[in-house]
Scaffold this active site. Structure first.
Site, PDB file in Angstrom:
ATOM      1  CD  GLN A 180      -3.026   1.013   2.181  1.00  0.00           C
ATOM      2  OE1 GLN A 180      -3.101   0.068   2.952  1.00  0.00           O
ATOM      3  NE2 GLN A 180      -3.877   2.016   2.224  1.00  0.00           N
ATOM      4  CG  PHE A 181       1.252   3.853  -3.600  1.00  0.00           C
ATOM      5  CD1 PHE A 181       1.190   5.231  -3.759  1.00  0.00           C
ATOM      6  CD2 PHE A 181       0.272   3.070  -4.208  1.00  0.00           C
ATOM      7  CE1 PHE A 181       0.181   5.814  -4.502  1.00  0.00           C
ATOM      8  CE2 PHE A 181      -0.732   3.649  -4.955  1.00  0.00           C
ATOM      9  CZ  PHE A 181      -0.785   5.028  -5.104  1.00  0.00           C
ATOM     10  CB  THR A 182      -2.171   5.267  -0.157  1.00  0.00           C
ATOM     11  OG1 THR A 182      -2.646   4.124   0.556  1.00  0.00           O
ATOM     12  CG2 THR A 182      -2.557   5.181  -1.620  1.00  0.00           C
TER      13      THR A 182
END
Length: 145
Positions: A78-80
């Site tokens: 999850q890059f967010t």
């Protein structure tokens, strides 16, 4: 590298309506890879997650790890997690590592968790994933390396 660890009773992950992974109970871990992260950070998080004592013992104290209770881990990239909103309302993701560097570190984290004796299920790196989970507690822990 950053992880959001949630104790769950059940989690399933689907892509385009197709079930990819599910765990009956254990930990759902959302993993963010930051620019400059290496296998060192992935190993640190894997060791910490495998030993994290967030499950109750016979006295009702959080004293057992996911390994101790026979649970599984669903590891989701999850890059967010590296979204920066300090300069407005639209997140900037300049701190998140590029996919071509982040994906091998995500895969390394999977292997590192497995090497610590944890059963690991995966998401699909870079995909639009739908996750259904039943949180337990709720217990949510943030870990950063």
């Amino acid at each position: 590298m950053k992880a959001v660890v949630q104790r769950v009773k059940y989690t399933s992950l689907s892509v385009d309506g197709r079930l990819i992974s599910e765990i009956p109970f254990g930990l759902t871990v959302f993993l963010g890879v930051k620019v400059g992260d290496s296998e060192k950070e992935a190993e640190y998080l894997a060791k910490k997650i495998a030993a994290l004592r967030v499950f109750e013992d016979e006295n009702g104290k959080m004293n057992l790890s996911v390994k101790d209770v026979g649970g599984e881990v669903l590891l989701v990239s999850q890059f967010t997690l590296y979204g920066d909103t300090s300069h407005g309302n639209r997140p900037s993701f300049t701190l998140a590592e590029r996919p071509e560097k982040a994906e091998p570190l995500y895969e390394y984290a999977v292997q590192a968790l497995q090497a610590h004796g944890v059963t690991v299920k995966k998401g699909v790196f870079g995909a639009d994933m739908q996750i259904r989970q039943e949180n337990d507690g709720p217990v949510t822990i943030f870990i950063e390396a």
